[in-house]
Write a protein that holds these residues in place. Sequence first.
Motif, mmCIF file in Angstrom:
data_model
loop_
_atom_site.group_PDB
_atom_site.id
_atom_site.type_symbol
_atom_site.label_atom_id
_atom_site.label_comp_id
_atom_site.label_asym_id
_atom_site.label_seq_id
_atom_site.Cartn_x
_atom_site.Cartn_y
_atom_site.Cartn_z
ATOM 1 N N ILE A 72 0.838 -1.199 0.000
ATOM 2 C CA ILE A 72 0.000 0.000 0.000
ATOM 3 C C ILE A 72 0.875 1.251 0.000
ATOM 4 C CG2 ILE A 72 -1.702 1.284 1.354
ATOM 5 C CD1 ILE A 72 -2.713 -1.240 -0.253
ATOM 6 N N LYS A 73 2.015 1.186 0.648
ATOM 7 C CA LYS A 73 2.946 2.327 0.631
ATOM 8 C C LYS A 73 3.381 2.636 -0.803
ATOM 9 C CE LYS A 73 7.059 4.048 2.923
ATOM 10 N NZ LYS A 73 8.018 3.802 3.995
ATOM 11 N N ASP A 74 3.663 1.588 -1.590
ATOM 12 C CA ASP A 74 4.022 1.769 -2.998
ATOM 13 C C ASP A 74 2.857 2.378 -3.775
ATOM 14 O OD1 ASP A 74 6.485 0.484 -2.480
ATOM 15 O OD2 ASP A 74 5.621 -1.483 -2.927
ATOM 16 N N LEU A 75 1.670 1.862 -3.506
ATOM 17 C CA LEU A 75 0.478 2.349 -4.200
ATOM 18 C C LEU A 75 0.239 3.828 -3.902
ATOM 19 C CD1 LEU A 75 -2.760 0.334 -4.558
ATOM 20 C CD2 LEU A 75 -2.846 2.767 -4.202
ATOM 21 N N LEU A 76 0.370 4.227 -2.625
ATOM 22 C CA LEU A 76 0.181 5.628 -2.251
ATOM 23 C C LEU A 76 1.232 6.525 -2.893
ATOM 24 C CD1 LEU A 76 -0.807 5.485 1.535
ATOM 25 C CD2 LEU A 76 -2.273 6.080 -0.409
ATOM 26 N N ALA A 77 2.458 6.013 -3.039
ATOM 27 C CA ALA A 77 3.518 6.795 -3.680
ATOM 28 C C ALA A 77 3.169 7.070 -5.142
ATOM 29 C CB ALA A 77 4.852 6.063 -3.570
ATOM 30 N N GLN A 78 2.517 6.135 -5.789
ATOM 31 C CA GLN A 78 2.136 6.286 -7.193
ATOM 32 C C GLN A 78 0.900 7.171 -7.361
ATOM 33 O OE1 GLN A 78 1.541 2.326 -8.705
ATOM 34 N NE2 GLN A 78 3.623 1.696 -8.203
ATOM 35 N N VAL B 114 -14.538 1.931 11.571
ATOM 36 C CA VAL B 114 -13.694 1.975 10.385
ATOM 37 C C VAL B 114 -12.505 1.034 10.554
ATOM 38 C CG1 VAL B 114 -12.316 3.460 8.883
ATOM 39 C CG2 VAL B 114 -14.369 4.365 9.995
ATOM 40 N N VAL B 115 -12.290 0.198 9.563
ATOM 41 C CA VAL B 115 -11.118 -0.670 9.527
ATOM 42 C C VAL B 115 -10.042 0.076 8.756
ATOM 43 C CG1 VAL B 115 -10.194 -2.840 8.637
ATOM 44 C CG2 VAL B 115 -12.503 -2.771 9.617
ATOM 45 N N ALA B 116 -8.849 0.134 9.311
ATOM 46 C CA ALA B 116 -7.725 0.802 8.652
ATOM 47 C C ALA B 116 -6.612 -0.214 8.422
ATOM 48 C CB ALA B 116 -7.220 1.962 9.500
ATOM 49 N N ILE B 117 -5.734 0.121 7.506
ATOM 50 C CA ILE B 117 -4.606 -0.751 7.189
ATOM 51 C C ILE B 117 -3.305 0.003 7.376
ATOM 52 C CG2 ILE B 117 -5.848 -2.259 5.601
ATOM 53 C CD1 ILE B 117 -4.710 -0.503 3.326
ATOM 54 N N LYS B 118 -2.210 -0.748 7.410
ATOM 55 C CA LYS B 118 -0.873 -0.163 7.529
ATOM 56 C C LYS B 118 -0.251 -0.055 6.143
ATOM 57 C CE LYS B 118 -0.109 -1.974 12.138
ATOM 58 N NZ LYS B 118 0.763 -2.725 13.020
ATOM 59 N N PRO B 119 0.697 0.849 5.965
ATOM 60 C CA PRO B 119 1.319 1.011 4.649
ATOM 61 C C PRO B 119 2.072 -0.237 4.179
ATOM 62 C CG PRO B 119 2.211 2.605 6.230
ATOM 63 C CD PRO B 119 1.167 1.815 6.933
ATOM 64 N N GLU B 120 2.481 -1.089 5.097
ATOM 65 C CA GLU B 120 3.225 -2.300 4.740
ATOM 66 C C GLU B 120 2.329 -3.423 4.226
ATOM 67 O OE1 GLU B 120 3.371 -1.033 8.017
ATOM 68 O OE2 GLU B 120 5.004 0.311 7.439
ATOM 69 N N THR B 121 1.017 -3.240 4.327
ATOM 70 C CA THR B 121 0.074 -4.264 3.889
ATOM 71 C C THR B 121 0.192 -4.483 2.388
ATOM 72 O OG1 THR B 121 -1.431 -3.520 5.628
ATOM 73 C CG2 THR B 121 -2.362 -4.947 3.921
ATOM 74 N N GLY B 122 0.136 -5.718 1.973
ATOM 75 C CA GLY B 122 0.214 -6.045 0.555
ATOM 76 C C GLY B 122 -1.094 -5.721 -0.166
ATOM 77 N N VAL B 123 -0.974 -5.399 -1.441
ATOM 78 C CA VAL B 123 -2.141 -5.045 -2.245
ATOM 79 C C VAL B 123 -3.137 -6.198 -2.298
ATOM 80 C CG1 VAL B 123 -2.881 -4.497 -4.600
ATOM 81 C CG2 VAL B 123 -0.961 -3.266 -3.586
ATOM 82 N N GLU B 124 -2.649 -7.422 -2.516
ATOM 83 C CA GLU B 124 -3.576 -8.559 -2.600
ATOM 84 C C GLU B 124 -4.242 -8.846 -1.253
ATOM 85 O OE1 GLU B 124 -2.327 -11.964 -4.774
ATOM 86 O OE2 GLU B 124 -1.895 -10.776 -6.567
ATOM 87 N N VAL C 163 -5.450 4.482 5.489
ATOM 88 C CA VAL C 163 -4.114 3.950 5.743
ATOM 89 C C VAL C 163 -3.528 4.718 6.928
ATOM 90 C CG1 VAL C 163 -1.844 3.458 4.764
ATOM 91 C CG2 VAL C 163 -3.875 3.501 3.265
ATOM 92 N N MET C 164 -3.172 3.983 7.983
ATOM 93 C CA MET C 164 -2.667 4.593 9.215
ATOM 94 C C MET C 164 -1.231 4.176 9.466
ATOM 95 S SD MET C 164 -5.421 6.175 10.486
ATOM 96 C CE MET C 164 -5.110 6.421 12.219
ATOM 97 N N GLU C 165 -0.440 5.142 9.927
ATOM 98 C CA GLU C 165 0.939 4.866 10.321
ATOM 99 C C GLU C 165 1.226 5.665 11.583
ATOM 100 O OE1 GLU C 165 5.009 4.230 7.944
ATOM 101 O OE2 GLU C 165 4.116 6.204 7.631
ATOM 102 N N ASN C 166 1.649 4.985 12.648
ATOM 103 C CA ASN C 166 1.907 5.636 13.939
ATOM 104 C C ASN C 166 0.713 6.470 14.396
ATOM 105 O OD1 ASN C 166 4.563 4.555 13.995
ATOM 106 N ND2 ASN C 166 5.246 6.226 12.674
ATOM 107 N N ASN C 167 -0.467 5.889 14.307
ATOM 108 C CA ASN C 167 -1.724 6.536 14.714
ATOM 109 C C ASN C 167 -2.070 7.787 13.917
ATOM 110 O OD1 ASN C 167 -2.404 4.624 16.718
ATOM 111 N ND2 ASN C 167 -0.961 5.597 18.129
ATOM 112 N N ALA C 168 -1.432 7.964 12.763
ATOM 113 C CA ALA C 168 -1.734 9.115 11.910
ATOM 114 C C ALA C 168 -2.291 8.623 10.578
ATOM 115 C CB ALA C 168 -0.476 9.943 11.680
#
Length: 147
Positions: free
Chosen positions: A4-10, A84-94, A110-115
């Motif tokens: 997801i981190k890669d996806l957000l970067a794109q 609301v369910v949130a995910i971490k940036p390290e989560t895989g796309v699949e 997408v949450m990272e360090n509660n942000a």
Amino acid sequence: METIKDLLAQKGADIWSVRPETTVFQALSLMSEKNVGAVVVLDDQQKMIGIFSERDYARKTIGAIGSQECPRDLPVKELMTTEVVAIKPETGVETCMALMTKKRFRHLPVMENNALIGIISIGDIVKAVITEKDFLIAKMEQYIWDN
């Protein structure tokens, strides 16, 4: 596999948000203007307290109409999803695709360090999966032609 981190970067990490007292009409207007299907609902401390989506409007307006108030004038806090369910940036796309399919979500914060650092949609996920599959097919075709 892409994360997801890669996806957000794109795609970018734009987050469109409203406050709980924002009217449904104002939220829908913002969603239309930004061409998104959901907005995050933030409190005074900029903490995510919910998400308001086209689906919330379509499905929950009927229950809210019992009051004399026009649904467009209701505050989003009346219709938003609060669990609301949130995910971490390290989560895989699949992994995200499986979660969204199983839980029937169309948007995941997408949450990272509660942000809150971004939001992804099922469209973002499908696009990423198709792009990866197209890349793999092209590589396999090239391998076949080279051998």
